[in-house]
Design a protein around this motif. Structure first.
Motif, mmCIF file in Angstrom:
data_model
loop_
_atom_site.group_PDB
_atom_site.id
_atom_site.type_symbol
_atom_site.label_atom_id
_atom_site.label_comp_id
_atom_site.label_asym_id
_atom_site.label_seq_id
_atom_site.Cartn_x
_atom_site.Cartn_y
_atom_site.Cartn_z
ATOM 1 N N ASP A 271 0.878 -1.164 0.000
ATOM 2 C CA ASP A 271 0.000 0.000 0.000
ATOM 3 C C ASP A 271 0.919 1.219 0.000
ATOM 4 O OD1 ASP A 271 -1.649 2.151 0.637
ATOM 5 O OD2 ASP A 271 -2.946 0.964 1.939
ATOM 6 N N SER A 272 0.941 1.946 -1.111
ATOM 7 C CA SER A 272 1.903 3.039 -1.263
ATOM 8 C C SER A 272 1.730 4.135 -0.226
ATOM 9 C CB SER A 272 1.786 3.637 -2.675
ATOM 10 O OG SER A 272 0.472 4.102 -2.922
ATOM 11 N N ARG A 273 0.581 4.189 0.448
ATOM 12 C CA ARG A 273 0.383 5.191 1.490
ATOM 13 C C ARG A 273 1.320 4.953 2.676
ATOM 14 N NH1 ARG A 273 -5.893 4.545 2.413
ATOM 15 N NH2 ARG A 273 -5.162 2.381 2.384
ATOM 16 N N LEU A 274 1.797 3.704 2.827
ATOM 17 C CA LEU A 274 2.731 3.397 3.912
ATOM 18 C C LEU A 274 4.106 4.028 3.707
ATOM 19 C CD1 LEU A 274 1.939 -0.399 4.467
ATOM 20 C CD2 LEU A 274 1.180 1.527 5.875
ATOM 21 N N LEU A 275 4.397 4.499 2.480
ATOM 22 C CA LEU A 275 5.692 5.119 2.200
ATOM 23 C C LEU A 275 5.791 6.533 2.762
ATOM 24 C CD1 LEU A 275 6.125 4.138 -1.572
ATOM 25 C CD2 LEU A 275 7.179 3.029 0.407
ATOM 26 N N ARG A 276 4.649 7.200 2.880
ATOM 27 C CA ARG A 276 4.677 8.608 3.266
ATOM 28 C C ARG A 276 5.205 8.769 4.697
ATOM 29 N NH1 ARG A 276 -0.125 12.325 2.028
ATOM 30 N NH2 ARG A 276 1.637 13.776 1.986
ATOM 31 N N GLY A 277 6.026 9.793 4.885
ATOM 32 C CA GLY A 277 6.598 10.074 6.201
ATOM 33 C C GLY A 277 7.957 9.448 6.429
ATOM 34 N N TRP A 278 8.383 8.563 5.526
ATOM 35 C CA TRP A 278 9.685 7.908 5.647
ATOM 36 C C TRP A 278 10.714 8.589 4.736
ATOM 37 C CZ3 TRP A 278 11.200 4.346 9.089
ATOM 38 C CH2 TRP A 278 10.219 3.574 9.718
#
Length: 304
Positions: A271-278
């Motif tokens: 889920d590409s939303r898990l990439l945000r913030g890293w």
């Protein structure tokens, strides 16, 4: 070089891209290798284009990548929160299909066309009506109650049926049948114009027939081969996500991390939303995915 993800975009409705905070984009091309290594800690992405004032650390499993205060500020200005009753723009009401018996009702700004449906991972959809925001909201509630369909479906449920979908014609027939039920209902707001089934819907070349739009080919769901795969649950410091791109549906990237369909590799769902913030860097020297994953069950239609 380090990068920070700004999410996945379907804005051109032809090919998804990963967007980076610096403004760069990375086209997502089937067969191409995709790889990231997470660095450090995951920090809040802020709200409404503003950075989080305290650079708060946020959980790795959350898809919004916002601390509680930034999430509150972001939602306060969203259409979903029903706080913008005087919005002058035109909205469309739709039925979206994700699997047999799994249909939801929703609204989207007309100017966005089918982008919202692509973002949600709608395998097929049909337009029902168009008009002012509050009329669209009333129609959405009418349809939700009368048709017994939700206005939200979790991504976990979407993934569970995505690898075992019925064919295009069955999808079209189910949406056409529900379209007929929907437009026959009494109580539609007078200011909401109903969209004729024969009208060409937004989505251009993806229109299958009679105004029903199908995204199955664009997403590449037929390449999943009945395999649900293993969903990434979170990124961790030093953890790697790596594989050849097989399909993209909504925010989900399906990656072959070594021999999927013919070897000992797995189909990894990110889920590409898990990439945000890293903070992210290339996965140099890595051979396969090392972040925590959970098996995605494959469920055929009717269970939900």
């Amino acid at each position: 070089m380090e990068w920070r993800s700004a999410g996945l975009s379907w804005a051109d409705r032809e090919r998804p891209v990963l967007v980076w905070e610096r403004g760069d984009v990375s086209p997502l091309v089937v067969g191409r290798r995709v790889g990231f290594r997470a660095l450090g800690r995951r920090e809040c992405v802020g709200a409404r284009g503003n950075a989080c004032p305290v650079a708060a650390v946020v959980p790795g499993r959350g898809t919004q990548a916002r601390c509680a205060e930034c999430a509150r500020l972001d939602r306060a200005h969203s259409v979903a929160a029903d706080t913008i009753a005087d919005d002058p723009r035109t909205y469309r009401v739709y039925l979206a299909w994700f699997g047999a018996g799994m249909v939801k009702v929703g609204i989207t700004r007309e100017e966005r066309g089918a982008t919202r449906l692509l973002e949600q991972g709608a395998v097929a959809f049909v337009w029902l009506g168009r008009g002012p925001l509050m009329a669209a909201r009333r129609a959405e509630e009418l349809l939700r109650v009368a048709l017994g369909v939700p206005d939200r479906i979790s991504y976990a449920r979407k993934r569970a049926v995505r690898a075992a979908l019925p064919g295009v014609e069955e999808r079209r027939r189910e949406l056409e049948r529900m379209y007929g039920f929907a437009l026959a209902l009494d109580g539609w707001p007078e200011s909401l114009e109903r969209v004729a089934l024969g009208e060409r819907g937004a989505g251009g070349r993806n229109v299958v027939d009679h105004g029903v739009v199908d995204h199955g080919e664009l997403f590449g769901v037929e390449r999943l081969g009945g395999v649900g795969g293993f969903a990434v649950t979170e990124l961790v410091d030093g953890g790697v996500v790596l594989g050849d791109l097989v399909a993209v549906a909504g925010p989900d990237l399906y990656l072959d991390d070594g021999g999927f369909g013919g070897g000992d590799g797995r189909l990894v769902v990110l889920d590409s939303r898990l990439l945000r913030g890293w903070r992210l860097e290339g996965a140099r020297g890595a051979e396969r995915t090392t972040v925590p994953v959970r098996e995605v069950p494959v469920v055929q239609g009717g269970l939900f």
